[in-house]
Design a protein around this motif. Structure first.
Motif, PDB file in Angstrom:
ATOM      1  N   ASN A 154      45.844  29.169 -29.990  1.00 48.32           N
ATOM      2  CA  ASN A 154      44.446  28.949 -29.588  1.00 48.32           C
ATOM      3  C   ASN A 154      43.500  29.977 -30.212  1.00 48.32           C
ATOM      4  O   ASN A 154      42.460  30.306 -29.634  1.00 48.32           O
ATOM      5  N   ILE A 155      43.833  30.449 -31.411  1.00 46.54           N
ATOM      6  CA  ILE A 155      43.017  31.467 -32.071  1.00 46.54           C
ATOM      7  C   ILE A 155      41.611  30.944 -32.372  1.00 46.54           C
ATOM      8  O   ILE A 155      40.641  31.711 -32.461  1.00 46.54           O
ATOM      9  N   GLN A 156      41.464  29.621 -32.498  1.00 44.42           N
ATOM     10  CA  GLN A 156      40.158  29.027 -32.805  1.00 44.42           C
ATOM     11  C   GLN A 156      39.130  29.284 -31.714  1.00 44.42           C
ATOM     12  O   GLN A 156      37.925  29.206 -31.965  1.00 44.42           O
ATOM     13  N   LEU A 157      39.590  29.586 -30.511  1.00 42.46           N
ATOM     14  CA  LEU A 157      38.664  29.815 -29.401  1.00 42.46           C
ATOM     15  C   LEU A 157      37.708  30.976 -29.684  1.00 42.46           C
ATOM     16  O   LEU A 157      36.601  31.015 -29.137  1.00 42.46           O
ATOM     17  N   PHE A 158      38.102  31.894 -30.533  1.00 48.78           N
ATOM     18  CA  PHE A 158      37.225  33.014 -30.874  1.00 48.78           C
ATOM     19  C   PHE A 158      35.938  32.546 -31.540  1.00 48.78           C
ATOM     20  O   PHE A 158      34.911  33.221 -31.462  1.00 48.78           O
ATOM     21  N   ALA A 159      35.977  31.399 -32.218  1.00 46.53           N
ATOM     22  CA  ALA A 159      34.817  30.930 -32.974  1.00 46.53           C
ATOM     23  C   ALA A 159      33.993  29.894 -32.227  1.00 46.53           C
ATOM     24  O   ALA A 159      32.844  29.660 -32.579  1.00 46.53           O
ATOM     25  N   MET A 160      34.538  29.288 -31.198  1.00 49.46           N
ATOM     26  CA  MET A 160      33.897  28.146 -30.546  1.00 49.46           C
ATOM     27  C   MET A 160      32.877  28.556 -29.488  1.00 49.46           C
ATOM     28  O   MET A 160      32.785  29.719 -29.107  1.00 49.46           O
ATOM     29  N   ASP A 161      32.147  27.521 -29.005  1.00 45.58           N
ATOM     30  CA  ASP A 161      31.283  27.751 -27.855  1.00 45.58           C
ATOM     31  C   ASP A 161      32.147  28.137 -26.656  1.00 45.58           C
ATOM     32  O   ASP A 161      33.293  27.689 -26.523  1.00 45.58           O
ATOM     33  N   THR A 162      31.596  28.950 -25.780  1.00 44.85           N
ATOM     34  CA  THR A 162      32.382  29.500 -24.671  1.00 44.85           C
ATOM     35  C   THR A 162      32.381  28.616 -23.427  1.00 44.85           C
ATOM     36  O   THR A 162      33.182  28.841 -22.517  1.00 44.85           O
ATOM     37  N   ASP A 163      31.498  27.612 -23.378  1.00 46.37           N
ATOM     38  CA  ASP A 163      31.409  26.769 -22.182  1.00 46.37           C
ATOM     39  C   ASP A 163      32.384  25.606 -22.200  1.00 46.37           C
ATOM     40  O   ASP A 163      32.994  25.274 -21.180  1.00 46.37           O
ATOM     41  N   TYR A 164      32.533  24.959 -23.368  1.00 45.44           N
ATOM     42  CA  TYR A 164      33.357  23.749 -23.452  1.00 45.44           C
ATOM     43  C   TYR A 164      34.426  23.819 -24.533  1.00 45.44           C
ATOM     44  O   TYR A 164      35.267  22.935 -24.611  1.00 45.44           O
ATOM     45  N   ASN A 165      34.389  24.849 -25.373  1.00 43.48           N
ATOM     46  CA  ASN A 165      35.394  24.993 -26.436  1.00 43.48           C
ATOM     47  C   ASN A 165      35.507  23.738 -27.299  1.00 43.48           C
ATOM     48  O   ASN A 165      36.596  23.222 -27.545  1.00 43.48           O
ATOM     49  N   THR A 166      34.346  23.240 -27.753  1.00 38.57           N
ATOM     50  CA  THR A 166      34.354  22.041 -28.584  1.00 38.57           C
ATOM     51  C   THR A 166      34.611  22.419 -30.040  1.00 38.57           C
ATOM     52  O   THR A 166      33.993  23.342 -30.563  1.00 38.57           O
ATOM     53  N   TYR A 167      35.516  21.691 -30.671  1.00 42.10           N
ATOM     54  CA  TYR A 167      35.892  21.969 -32.056  1.00 42.10           C
ATOM     55  C   TYR A 167      35.332  20.896 -32.983  1.00 42.10           C
ATOM     56  O   TYR A 167      35.920  20.570 -34.010  1.00 42.10           O
ATOM     57  N   THR A 168      34.201  20.332 -32.581  1.00 44.82           N
ATOM     58  CA  THR A 168      33.442  19.396 -33.405  1.00 44.82           C
ATOM     59  C   THR A 168      31.963  19.727 -33.245  1.00 44.82           C
ATOM     60  O   THR A 168      31.578  20.416 -32.301  1.00 44.82           O
ATOM     61  N   PRO A 169      31.108  19.239 -34.158  1.00 48.80           N
ATOM     62  CA  PRO A 169      29.706  19.677 -34.147  1.00 48.80           C
ATOM     63  C   PRO A 169      28.956  19.322 -32.878  1.00 48.80           C
ATOM     64  O   PRO A 169      29.157  18.260 -32.286  1.00 48.80           O
ATOM     65  N   GLY A 170      28.074  20.232 -32.467  1.00 45.71           N
ATOM     66  CA  GLY A 170      27.125  19.940 -31.415  1.00 45.71           C
ATOM     67  C   GLY A 170      25.929  19.208 -31.983  1.00 45.71           C
ATOM     68  O   GLY A 170      25.911  18.800 -33.150  1.00 45.71           O
ATOM     69  N   ILE A 171      24.917  19.038 -31.155  1.00 46.17           N
ATOM     70  CA  ILE A 171      23.642  18.470 -31.591  1.00 46.17           C
ATOM     71  C   ILE A 171      22.584  19.547 -31.389  1.00 46.17           C
ATOM     72  O   ILE A 171      22.411  20.056 -30.276  1.00 46.17           O
ATOM     73  N   TYR A 172      21.880  19.886 -32.457  1.00 48.52           N
ATOM     74  CA  TYR A 172      20.966  21.022 -32.431  1.00 48.52           C
ATOM     75  C   TYR A 172      19.543  20.557 -32.704  1.00 48.52           C
ATOM     76  O   TYR A 172      19.251  20.015 -33.775  1.00 48.52           O
ATOM     77  N   ASP A 173      18.660  20.756 -31.738  1.00 50.12           N
ATOM     78  CA  ASP A 173      17.243  20.427 -31.934  1.00 50.12           C
ATOM     79  C   ASP A 173      16.581  21.420 -32.874  1.00 50.12           C
ATOM     80  O   ASP A 173      15.688  21.065 -33.643  1.00 50.12           O
TER      81      ASP A 173
END
Length: 386
Positions: A125-144
């Motif tokens: 789970n090393i990828q968790l260091f780079a992800m968002d901390t609330d949902y741990n999504t490993y795909t793009p968010g939507i950014y306004d």
């Protein structure tokens, strides 16, 4: 100092490949340096030893990346923007490319899939260091806005997916490639029954702990998409960053028909390429082996058209993909010491290249790579049409 003739030969070889898209400084192992390009350099490349010099002189993308991973080359500067330099590099490696297509034919995809998936996702789970901390999504968010955090983008995307499926309390959702449980926890908190499937044992354990801790009405199964046999059909299906691994689209549509109730919807997001089966050798060897490829939209659309599914919406996600990968890269750089402490230098370097290359690919002006969000619907009267 490095011999002048040696430098001259290298400059001549590089100039034959085309105009330099960036300027950079080459720092040779003897302490001398050579500036390449006419603009202000954005990257410093440090050749640490003869092995690093040989790899860089080859102008072979995989060999250069491997030299960086091993520490024979160091890179400092704007690595994301510098990724445009790969346009001048070769990437042949025919045996590697043939092997990844031949293996599933010889052994069967079901036997290959677990090893392919674990190559990247069973990494403690090393990828968790780079992800968002609330949902741990490993795909793009939507950014306004470009300044939106990974956390803001992730929640906005999960809400978008949730709304796109037209879900009601007590509905059921199948989360294919459920990752670290981002959509699972978002939906479970809204009284949706979620079943996740994954081929990563590390992800499965992580999500099981989440379910137990939060008492979610959810489950996660270690299960291959193509052999999954659910006891029920679902009101909705989520496939975030999954289609790249499921590269044969008509069988995917057939399986989805077995999983979804008439009137239900499928939400997908994925990276896409203008060509049908192009994957960098670095990705095949170090990240996602096997038949992984970015989605080729003409084939994908044809597969949907030949199926009972209807396309409800398609959204261009390229800018979101860039901002997400850029955010991941920045967090990865910030947490370097912690990551190396938990893993090792080579793991940190490997993912650094991955995140930088992903962001660099999505920001390039050629737009040969992009990304999409897609919503499919199975008509309510599908049964009567059979």
């Amino acid at each position: 100092m490095i011999e002048n003739q040696f430098v001259t030969n290298f400059v001549s070889s590089l100039s034959k490949r085309g105009k330099l898209p960036i300027s950079f400084v080459l720092h040779w192992e003897d302490g001398s340096s050579t500036t390449m390009g006419e603009e202000k350099p954005i990257l410093d490349i440090y050749i640490k030893n003869p092995a690093g010099r040989k790899a860089f002189m080859s102008l072979d993308e995989l060999l250069i990346v491997e030299a960086y991973i091993k520490g024979d080359i160091d890179l400092e500067g704007n690595l994301i923007k510098a990724m445009s330099f790969q346009e001048l590099l070769s990437d042949q490696h025919i045996l590697l490319k043939i092997g990844r297509r031949l293996k599933p034919f010889l052994l069967g995809r079901e036997k290959c899939n677990p090893d392919w998936i674990s190559k990247h996702y069973d990494s403690n789970n090393i990828q968790l260091f780079a992800m968002d901390t609330d949902y741990n999504t490993y795909t793009p968010g939507i950014y306004d806005k470009d300044e939106d955090s990974l956390e803001v983008g992730a929640e906005r995307k999960l809400d978008f997916a949730f709304q796109s499926l037209n879900l009601k309390p007590n509905d059921s959702v199948l989360d294919i490639g459920s990752g670290w449980g981002g959509f699972l926890r978002f939906a479970a908190r809204r009284n949706i029954r979620v079943t996740g499937i994954t081929l990563s044992k590390h992800q499965k354990q992580y999500v099981e702990d989440l379910i137990e801790k939060n008492n979610f009405d959810a489950e996660v199964k270690y299960q291959d998409f193509f052999s999954f046999q659910p006891s029920q059909k679902y009101d909705g299906i989520v496939m975030m960053g999954v289609m790249e691994d499921l590269s044969d689209y008509p069988p995917v549509m057939e399986r989805l028909l077995n999983y979804l109730k008439p009137g239900g919807r499928v939400y997908l997001d994925f990276a896409s390429d203008k060509e049908s089966f192009v994957t960098h050798s670095f990705i095949t060897k170090y990240i996602w082996p096997g038949t992984f490829r970015m989605v080729y939209m003409p084939e994908f659309i044809d597969a949907v058209r030949e199926s009972p599914f209807e396309i409800q919406a398609i959204y261009n996600d390229r800018r979101n993909y860039y901002l997400w990968a850029k955010g991941m890269y920045e967090r990865w750089m910030e947490k370097k010491a912690d990551i190396i402490d938990k893993s090792n230098q080579q793991i940190w370097r490997t993912f650094r290249i991955l995140f930088a290359a992903t962001a660099g690919t999505m920001i390039q002006s050629s737009y040969y790579a992009t990304a999409y969000r897609v919503v499919l619907e199975l008509p309510e009267d599908h049964k009567s049409l059979q």
